[in-house]
Design a protein around this motif. Structure first.
Motif, mmCIF file in Angstrom:
data_model
loop_
_atom_site.group_PDB
_atom_site.id
_atom_site.type_symbol
_atom_site.label_atom_id
_atom_site.label_comp_id
_atom_site.label_asym_id
_atom_site.label_seq_id
_atom_site.Cartn_x
_atom_site.Cartn_y
_atom_site.Cartn_z
ATOM 1 N N PRO A 172 -7.797 8.729 4.199
ATOM 2 C CA PRO A 172 -8.704 7.905 4.872
ATOM 3 C C PRO A 172 -8.373 6.609 5.689
ATOM 4 O O PRO A 172 -9.298 6.186 6.389
ATOM 5 C CB PRO A 172 -9.987 7.930 3.740
ATOM 6 C CG PRO A 172 -9.074 7.960 2.468
ATOM 7 C CD PRO A 172 -7.969 8.896 2.694
ATOM 8 N N ILE A 173 -7.235 5.992 5.201
ATOM 9 C CA ILE A 173 -7.016 4.870 5.746
ATOM 10 C C ILE A 173 -5.593 4.886 6.097
ATOM 11 O O ILE A 173 -4.756 5.815 5.470
ATOM 12 C CB ILE A 173 -7.029 3.762 4.738
ATOM 13 C CG1 ILE A 173 -6.706 3.955 3.414
ATOM 14 C CG2 ILE A 173 -8.173 3.033 5.019
ATOM 15 C CD1 ILE A 173 -7.187 2.902 2.369
ATOM 16 N N VAL B 233 0.859 -1.214 0.025
ATOM 17 C CA VAL B 233 -0.046 -0.016 0.026
ATOM 18 C C VAL B 233 0.941 1.215 -0.076
ATOM 19 O O VAL B 233 1.734 1.297 0.942
ATOM 20 C CB VAL B 233 -0.999 -0.086 1.441
ATOM 21 C CG1 VAL B 233 -1.787 1.164 1.339
ATOM 22 C CG2 VAL B 233 -1.865 -1.283 0.999
ATOM 23 N N GLN B 234 0.553 2.027 -0.897
ATOM 24 C CA GLN B 234 1.541 3.397 -1.309
ATOM 25 C C GLN B 234 0.531 4.616 -1.423
ATOM 26 O O GLN B 234 -0.474 4.224 -2.110
ATOM 27 C CB GLN B 234 2.281 3.053 -2.426
ATOM 28 C CG GLN B 234 3.353 4.073 -2.969
ATOM 29 C CD GLN B 234 4.397 3.523 -3.641
ATOM 30 O OE1 GLN B 234 5.225 2.685 -3.489
ATOM 31 N NE2 GLN B 234 4.356 3.854 -4.986
ATOM 32 N N HIS C 132 -7.407 1.597 -3.156
ATOM 33 C CA HIS C 132 -8.121 1.536 -1.699
ATOM 34 C C HIS C 132 -9.002 3.029 -1.627
ATOM 35 O O HIS C 132 -9.996 3.126 -1.071
ATOM 36 C CB HIS C 132 -7.124 1.461 -0.660
ATOM 37 C CG HIS C 132 -6.893 -0.114 -0.697
ATOM 38 N ND1 HIS C 132 -7.395 -1.165 -0.865
ATOM 39 C CD2 HIS C 132 -5.357 -0.616 -0.877
ATOM 40 C CE1 HIS C 132 -6.782 -2.271 -1.071
ATOM 41 N NE2 HIS C 132 -5.532 -1.923 -0.998
ATOM 42 N N ALA C 133 -8.266 4.097 -1.749
ATOM 43 C CA ALA C 133 -8.950 5.382 -1.778
ATOM 44 C C ALA C 133 -8.400 6.500 -2.608
ATOM 45 O O ALA C 133 -7.054 6.436 -3.018
ATOM 46 C CB ALA C 133 -9.000 5.780 -0.279
ATOM 47 N N VAL C 134 -9.423 7.561 -2.905
ATOM 48 C CA VAL C 134 -8.794 8.998 -3.434
ATOM 49 C C VAL C 134 -9.214 9.932 -2.636
ATOM 50 O O VAL C 134 -10.363 9.931 -2.172
ATOM 51 C CB VAL C 134 -9.201 9.008 -4.936
ATOM 52 C CG1 VAL C 134 -8.531 8.126 -5.815
ATOM 53 C CG2 VAL C 134 -10.868 8.754 -5.244
ATOM 54 N N VAL D 88 -4.321 6.032 -2.717
ATOM 55 C CA VAL D 88 -4.037 5.002 -1.813
ATOM 56 C C VAL D 88 -3.971 3.749 -2.940
ATOM 57 O O VAL D 88 -4.871 3.388 -3.219
ATOM 58 C CB VAL D 88 -4.605 4.766 -0.723
ATOM 59 C CG1 VAL D 88 -3.742 3.928 0.367
ATOM 60 C CG2 VAL D 88 -4.961 6.108 0.182
ATOM 61 N N ARG D 89 -2.873 3.281 -3.172
ATOM 62 C CA ARG D 89 -2.952 2.188 -4.050
ATOM 63 C C ARG D 89 -1.705 1.020 -3.681
ATOM 64 O O ARG D 89 -0.737 1.396 -3.235
ATOM 65 C CB ARG D 89 -2.239 2.652 -5.460
ATOM 66 C CG ARG D 89 -2.153 1.663 -6.603
ATOM 67 C CD ARG D 89 -1.948 2.161 -7.883
ATOM 68 N NE ARG D 89 -0.436 2.744 -7.962
ATOM 69 C CZ ARG D 89 0.384 2.030 -8.455
ATOM 70 N NH1 ARG D 89 0.060 0.843 -9.050
ATOM 71 N NH2 ARG D 89 1.740 2.379 -8.453
#
Lengths: 91, 1001
Positions: free
Chosen positions: A89-90, A52-53, A79-81, A70-71
Motif C-alpha cells: 500500500p505504500i 523501511v523494509q 507502516h502497513a500490513v 512494511v516495517r
C-alpha cells in the motif's frame, strides 16, 4: 515487543508471530534456465536495510496465515500490513 | 544502643509494632514501616558491607533503588536465600535475616581489606593486565579471584516460592506515584481513561509526602499536607488502579512494559507461606506517562565513601519519613539548594548541624535565607578535601576553593562530625525513557540529560523531565498531561504555589584536594570501587568511547548499574577529553531497572510446566512394561524395554534379534502425519518431493525425500495415496511442525493457485508397527478378513480395514527391511490395538522394541535418519540416493541447487558404510575419520554419524560421511580415539539383505 495487526485476526502480540525474511521475492518460474549466479541471487541474497523494509510474517500461533508487513527497522514502526499477493500500500 | 536515634513523633512508622530481625547474626529491633536500612541506622549501624575491590568499609548511602553499598544477602535457607538485595528497599518484617556480602570472616574484620593498602598496585583493569600470562595459569588464578570476589551466595536448592505472570491492558500507565504521577493519573482517570498507577514504594507520595517546609506551600498548606489530601481522594476515583510495591523492570517498544509486584516480601516470615511471592505484570499500555522522579547525586572528593557519608536528601527522608537520625552531629556538603532543606529539617528536629559546605560563592534563595535565619553556619566557596574515620566518618577537612574551582587555597579547617550529608544536584531518572528507545538531550545549565525524542506514545513529567522546582513540577505536569491525553482538566489550574527557587548553580565533577589526584581516593562507582583516577588512567591509556571506558574500569557495571554516579564518570571523561557532555552521550541503560528474581521471570513455568510433554496413546503400556524413555522433541518415546537387570546394550541386542528372527512391535505414533487433500494434491507432491508422484496408484505408498531450496535434504517419509485427491504424508518425529510450516509457506505464497489443503493429524492417529518374518501371521489374527497375500497386499501398499468395527488404515511399509505392517487407528483405540497385536503375537515371541533398536535395524539396511546422518549440508547425491531424484520433472524444491558448482563437487562429504577391523569394536558416533595417522596437522576427512553392534551380523557396523567417500570404497581409514586408533574400512551403506529378500519373507 511489537503489536502486529494480523490482516485476518487483528492486533496480536508479537510472540504469536514468526518472521519470514524479505518480502516480494518471487520464486523463479523456470529455475532450470537460470545461471548459477542468477539462482544464487534468488537463493541467498537478501536486503538488510536500516529504514523501511518489506517483510514476510506468519501468524504461526494464530491463523497460520502468511502476510506482508512494511516495517521501519530503525524504529520498528509498522507502516502497513497486507495480504499475500496484494501490492504494497505504500512505496 | 545507648543513643536514642528515633524522634518521637512520626506518622509513617508504627511505633506500637516492634519487629525483631537479625543482621549478621545479631538480633535487633525496628518498627513496622521501617526498611532494613532505616532500622539499621536507628540501631546506629552504618557499616553494612565491604567494597568489591579494596574491601573498604561501606555504609548505607541512599534510601532507594540506587543504593550501591548496602547490598545484603537475605535469608539463610538453602532454597530461599537471595543475594544482592538493597537494604534500602527491604521492608522490615518479623523474622528477617540479612547479612553483609563481600567480606570474610566478618564485616568488622575483613581479611580482604589488605587490598586497600595495596591499592596503588591495583589500578583499573588490574586483573586483566596481571593475570594474562601465562594463559594456562588462568584456571589457577580464576579459582582464587572468584573466591575473593564475593557478590553474595546463590541458593543451592530449588526456590520454594510461587511466582506469577499476568497480562494487563490499559489506556494510560503512569509510572511513579510522586506528585506529578498522582496529578497525571487522576487527570487520566477522571477523563474516562482506564488508568493504572504504579509505584515501587509501599505508599504513594514520593518525596513531597514528607516535604514540610515554609518554603514549599500549595494553597496555603504545606506541600505534604496538600498532597496527602490528593492521595486520600484517589480511592474514590473511578477507572484508576493503583499498584504499590510494583517496580517497572523494563520498557520495550510498542508500549510493552514489564513490572514486578512484590506481594509477600514485606510480610512476616510465617505469613509468607503458600502465597504468591512476586507477580510479573506484562503490560500493554496505549499511552505511558513516566513520572519516575530524580535521584540525588553524590559529590566526588577524596575519601567520599566512608560509612556515615549519606546523600543529603536521604538523611532528610530517614528523619522525616522513618523518624531516624543518621547522626548527632551532622555536616552537609553541597553544590545546590536541596541540602538546605535537610539542614532545616535536622535543625527543626533538634539535631545539631555543624555547617553546610557549599561550593558556590554565595546565594540568596528563599530556602538558604531561611537556613541562615536558623543560625546554620555556611562555608561558602569551599570544598571538603578529605574525610577521616575508618569504619565510620569522624571528621571532615574543609578548604576554600580557588576562583577557577580547580584548586584549593587557604587554611584547612577540621570539623568533627558523625555523619556527612552530600548533595551534588539531581539526575532525572531517564532509564525507562531510554530503555524504550528514547533519545536524550543535554541541558548545560545544570548538567542533566533529559528526555528528548521518542517514537512511542509517551511523555515524561516532573523531575524525571528536568523540572525540579515545586511550582514548575505542578504547572508543567498539568499542562503536559492535558496536552498528551487531549483533555482539559482544570483541577490544578489556579493553585497558589510558594516554592523556593534555586538561583545560583555551580558544578565541579571532580572536586580538588590539597593532595595530588594520585594520592587521593575520590570514588565514582562505590560498588565496583572505581575512582576518578581509574577513569583518567583509562583515557591516558587511549580509551575514547564511553562504552570502552566503562568496561575497562567497570564503572557502572555493578548490580546497581552505576545509577548513582554514572553522570560523574561522564563529566570527568568529557572534561579530561575536552569534549562536551552532550556530544559524549551516555552508556546504554538496559533492563531490568533493578535486578529481577529468576522466579519472577519464569513465573509458573517451572517443573512439569517448564515444557510440554507429548505422550503417545500407548504411553501407559510402555510405562507398565518398564520402558526407558528418550526425549524426541517434546515427545517421550520408548527407548528400550530392559528385562530384569539388562542394560541398554543387552536389551537392544535382544530386541534387534527378536525383530529379525520372529516379530517385533514398535510404537510409531510420534511420526508426523499430514493429511493432504485437493484436486492439485499430486501436483503439489511433485513440487515438494524429489521423485515423481503423478503416477502413484491409489492404495500405494511411496518414500519421498524433501529438500530445501538450497538442495540439502530436509526431511523424509512415506506418503500414501488414499484416494484420487487424498494423501497421507508422514514426516520425521522432530520435523513434523517445520515440514507443515514449510509446505504451508509454499502453498500460501508461491503456489496459491494450487487447490490443496493441509491438516496436521499427528495426534489424531496412533500407529502400531509390527515387523519380522511372523508379522503377517500376527496381523492375520488381528484382522482375520484381510487378504495379506503379496499379490493383493504387496510391499508399499495400503488397505482400509476394520478392527472390532473400527476403521483403520494398514500400510505395508518397512523401515527395518523386514516384512512389516503399520496400523493407523484413531488415537483413542491405539492402545487397545497395540495390546491386541501383542496378545496375538505372544505365540511368536513378539518383542516390543524402542527407538534404539529401530535405529539399529535401519542402520543394518543403510536407511538414513534425516537429522542424524544428514546435517543440512547433504544433498541426495551425497547420500548416494541419486535414484530418488526424478530426471523427468521440470522442477521441485531444491532441484536447481543440485547442479550448482558447489553441489556437483566430487570431494563433498558423502555417506558411506564403515566396518571396523576388529568386529567387536564399536565406533563412537561423532568420531573423526582420517586417512593417515602420521601427518601433522592431521586432516579430518569425515565423521561417524551412526554406529551400532549388529547382533544379526555379529559385527560392528557404522555409517559415516567422508570426503569423496563414494570413490573410497574398500579403502582403509583410521578413527583416532583418546587412547587408541581404530582401523576401519569404507564399505557400502547396506550391510544386511542387499537384495531385499526379507521384505517379502
Amino acid at each position: 515487543m511489537f503489536l502486529i495487526n494480523c490482516p485476518y485476526c487483528g492486533e496480536r502480540d508479537q510472540s504469536e508471530f514468526s518472521a519470514g525474511g524479505e518480502a516480494h521475492i518471487v520464486r523463479p518460474k523456470q529455475p532450470t534456465e537460470l545461471s548459477d549466479d542468477q539462482w544464487a541471487e534468488y537463493l541467498f541474497m537478501r536486503k538488510n536495510i536500516k529504514g523501511v523494509q518489506f517483510e514476510r510474517w506468519n501468524h504461526a500461533h494464530g491463523c497460520r496465515k502468511w502476510f506482508n508487513m512494511v516495517r521501519d527497522t530503525s524504529n520498528d514502526k509498522i507502516h502497513a500490513v497486507y495480504k499475500m499477493g496484494e501490492n504494497p500500500p505504500i512505496k | 544502643m545507648s543513643k536514642n536515634l528515633r524522634i518521637t513523633n512520626n506518622q509513617f512508622i508504627d511505633k506500637t509494632t516492634r519487629i525483631s530481625f537479625k543482621f549478621d547474626g545479631k538480633t535487633l529491633y525496628g518498627f513496622k514501616g521501617d526498611t532494613l536500612a532505616s532500622a539499621l541506622l536507628a540501631n546506629n549501624i552504618h557499616l553494612v558491607g565491604r567494597s568489591f575491590k579494596y574491601h573498604r568499609p561501606r555504609g548505607i548511602m541512599t534510601c532507594g533503588s540506587e543504593e550501591p553499598n548496602a547490598i545484603v544477602q537475605v535469608g539463610n535457607d538453602a532454597s530461599m536465600t537471595e543475594p544482592n538485595t538493597r537494604a534500602t528497599e527491604i521492608e522490615l518484617y518479623e523474622g528477617l535475616e540479612a547479612s553483609s556480602q563481600n567480606c570474610w570472616p566478618s564485616v568488622n574484620f575483613d581479611i580482604g581489606a589488605v587490598n586497600n593498602f595495596f591499592s596503588p598496585l591495583i589500578p583499573a583493569a588490574f586483573y586483566y593486565k596481571t593475570f594474562m600470562w601465562p594463559a594456562r595459569f588462568w584456571q589457577l588464578y580464576e579459582y582464587f579471584i572468584r573466591k575473593s570476589a564475593g557478590l553474595g551466595k546463590s541458593p543451592t536448592e530449588p526456590d520454594k516460592d510461587i511466582y506469577d505472570h499476568r497480562y494487563l491492558h490499559c489506556d494510560v500507565l503512569v509510572v511513579g506515584g510522586g506528585i506529578s504521577g498522582i496529578i497525571a493519573a487522576k487527570t487520566a482517570a477522571k477523563n474516562n481513561l482506564n488508568t493504572v498507577l504504579i509505584d515501587d514504594k509501599n505508599n504513594l507520595g514520593g518525596t513531597t509526602l514528607f516535604q514540610k517546609n515554609e518554603c514549599f506551600k500549595i494553597n496555603n498548606s504545606y506541600s505534604n499536607e496538600w498532597l496527602k489530601k490528593e492521595i486520600e481522594t484517589l480511592n474514590s476515583v473511578e477507572n484508576l488502579t493503583i499498584k504499590t510495591r510494583t517496580t517497572l523492570a523494563a520498557y520495550h517498544s510498542y508500549n510493552y512494559l514489564l513490572a514486578r509486584e512484590n506481594l509477600t516480601d514485606h510480610l512476616d516470615l510465617n505469613e509468607k507461606k503458600n502465597k504468591v511471592r512476586q507477580r510479573l505484570w506484562k503490560i500493554r499500555a496505549k499511552k505511558v506517562i513516566i513520572a519516575t522522579g530524580a535521584m540525588e547525586r553524590p559529590l566526588i572528593f577524596n575519601n567520599n565513601d566512608r560509612p556515615g557519608i549519606i546523600l543529603s536528601s536521604s538523611i532528610k527522608k530517614y528523619m522525616d519519613y522513618y523518624g531516624v537520625k543518621c547522626g548527632q552531629k551532622i555536616s552537609l556538603f553541597t553544590n545546590n539548594d536541596s541540602a538546605y532543606e535537610t539542614a532545616i529539617t535536622l535543625s527543626d528536629s533538634g539535631v545539631s548541624v555543624n555547617s553546610v559546605v557549599d561550593i558556590r560563592d554565595k546565594t540568596n534563595s528563599l530556602i538558604v535565607k531561611q537556613a541562615e535565619k536558623l543560625g546554620i553556619k555556611i562555608h561558602w566557596k569551599s570544598t571538603v578535601v578529605n574525610t577521616n574515620g575508618y569504619k565510620k566518618i569522624n571528621s571532615i577537612e574543609i578548604m576554600k576553593l580557588s576562583d577557577d574551582g580547580a584548586g584549593v587555597v587557604g587554611k584547612k579547617i577540621k570539623e568533627e562530625c558523625d555523619c556527612l550529608g552530600i548533595s551534588g544536584g539531581w539526575t532525572p531518572r531517564v532509564h525507562l525513557f531510554t530503555q524504550s528507545g528514547g533519545k536524550l538531550k543535554f541541558r548545560d545549565e545544570d548538567s542533566v540529560f533529559l528526555p528528548y525524542k521518542s517514537e512511542l506514545d509517551q511523555i515524561s513529567i516532573g523531575s524525571c523531565n528536568g523540572d525540579f522546582e515545586l511550582d514548575e513540577v505542578i504547572k508543567n505536569s498539568v499542562n503536559s498531561t492535558n496536552k498528551f491525553l487531549k483533555v482539559n482538566n482544570n483541577d490544578y489550574q489556579n493553585l497558589e504555589i510558594i516554592s523556593s527557587k534555586e538561583i545560583d548553580k555551580k558544578n565541579i565533577w571532580l572536586l580538588p584536594s590539597d593532595k595530588p589526584l594520585g594520592k587521593t581516593k575520590p570514588f565514582l562507582d562505590f560498588q565496583n570501587d572505581s575512582t576518578a583516577k581509574d577513569v583518567k588512567l583509562a583515557l591516558t591509556e587511549g580509551f575514547k568511547s564511553i562504552e570502552h571506558v566503562k568496561r575497562y574500569t567497570t564503572t557502572g557495571m555493578g548490580t546497581d548499574q552505576g545509577k548513582l554516579s554514572n553522570m560523574h564518570a561522564l563529566g570527568i571523561i568529557a572534561e579530561t577529553a575536552g569534549v562536551k557532555m552532550g556530544e559524549l552521550g551516555t552508556t546504554t541503560f538496559r533492563p531490568p531497572y533493578t535486578p529481577l528474581t529468576f522466579g519472577a521471570i519464569v513465573g509458573r513455568n517451572v517443573g512439569e510446566f517448564f515444557d510440554i510433554t507429548r505422550k503417545t496413546p500407548m504411553h501407559d503400556w510402555h510405562v507398565e512394561n518398564k520402558a526407558e524413555f528418550e526425549n524426541v522433541g517434546q515427545w517421550k518415546r520408548a527407548w528400550y524395554y530392559p528385562i530384569g537387570s539388562e542394560n541398554m546394550h543387552e536389551a537392544v541386542q535382544r530386541e534387534s534379534k527378536a525383530a529379525r528372527d520372529s516379530a517385533g512391535i514398535l510404537d510409531a505414533s510420534t511420526l508426523g502425519k499430514i493429511d493432504i487433500q485437493g484436486s492439485d494434491a499430486s501436483e503439489f507432491l511433485n513440487r515438494v518431493y524429489t521423485n515423481a508422484w503423478s503416477k502413484l496408484e491409489i492404495g500405494k505408498c511411496r518414500y519421498g525425500l524433501m529438500l530445501n531450496e538450497d538442495g540439502m535434504v530436509y526431511d523424509d517419509g512415506v506418503t500414501t495415496r488414499l484416494s484420487e485427491n487424498h494423501y497421507l504424508m508422514t514426516t520425521t518425529t522432530g520435523g513434523a511442525a517445520n515440514v507443515l510450516s514449510k509446505l504451508e509457506d509454499y502453498l500460501q505464497t508461491e503456489w496459491p493457485e494450487l487447490d490443496v489443503y493441509l491438516t496436521s493429524v499427528t495426534d489424531h492417529y496412533g500407529t502400531v508397527s509390527i515387523c519380522g518374518p511372523n508379522s503377517k501371521k500376527i496381523l492375520s489374527k488381528v484382522i482375520p478378513g484381510l487378504d495379506l497375500s503379496d499379490k493383493e497386499f504387496p510391499h508399499m501398499s495400503f488397505k482400509n480395514a476394520l478392527i472390532d468395527y473400527i476403521n483403520c488404515r494398514v500400510m505395508r511399509i518397512s523401515f527395518t527391511g523386514e516384512h512389516s505392517y503399520e496400523i493407523n487407528i484413531q488415537s483413542s483405540y491405539a492402545k487397545s490395538v497395540w495390546e491386541k497385536c501383542f496378545m496375538a503375537g505372544k505365540e511368536f515371541n513378539i518383542t516390543p522394541y524402542g527407538t534404539e533398536t529401530m535405529h539399529l535395524l535401519r542402520a543394518e539396511k543403510g536407511f538414513i535418519i534425516a537429522g542424524q546422518d544428514t546435517d543440512g549440508t547433504m544433498t541426495p547425491v551425497d547420500l548416494q540416493m541419486d535414484w530418488i531424484i526424478s530426471k523427468k520433472k521440470y522442477d521441485f524444491i531444491g532441484k536447481r541447487s543440485l547442479y550448482r558448482s558447489d553441489t556437483i563437487r566430487e570431494d563433498r562429504k558423502q555417506l558411506v558404510g564403515l566396518l571396523t577391523e576388529d568386529p567387536k569394536e564399536i565406533l563412537e558416533e561423532g568420531a573423526q575419520i582420517v586417512a593417515e595417522t602420521n601427518k601433522q596437522p592431521i586432516e579430518m576427512i569425515g565423521h561417524v554419524t551412526s554406529s551400532y553392534y549388529s547382533p544379526n551380523l555379529n559385527k560392528s557396523i557404522a555409517l559415516a560421511v567422508v570426503k569423496n567417500g563414494k570413490k573410497l570404497k574398500g579403502q582403509k581409514m583410521f578413527v583416532p580415539m583418546k587412547d587408541k586408533t581404530i582401523n576401519v574400512t569404507i564399505t557400502d551403506t547396506v550391510f544386511l539383505d542387499k537384495e531385499n529378500k526379507r521384505l517379502n519373507a
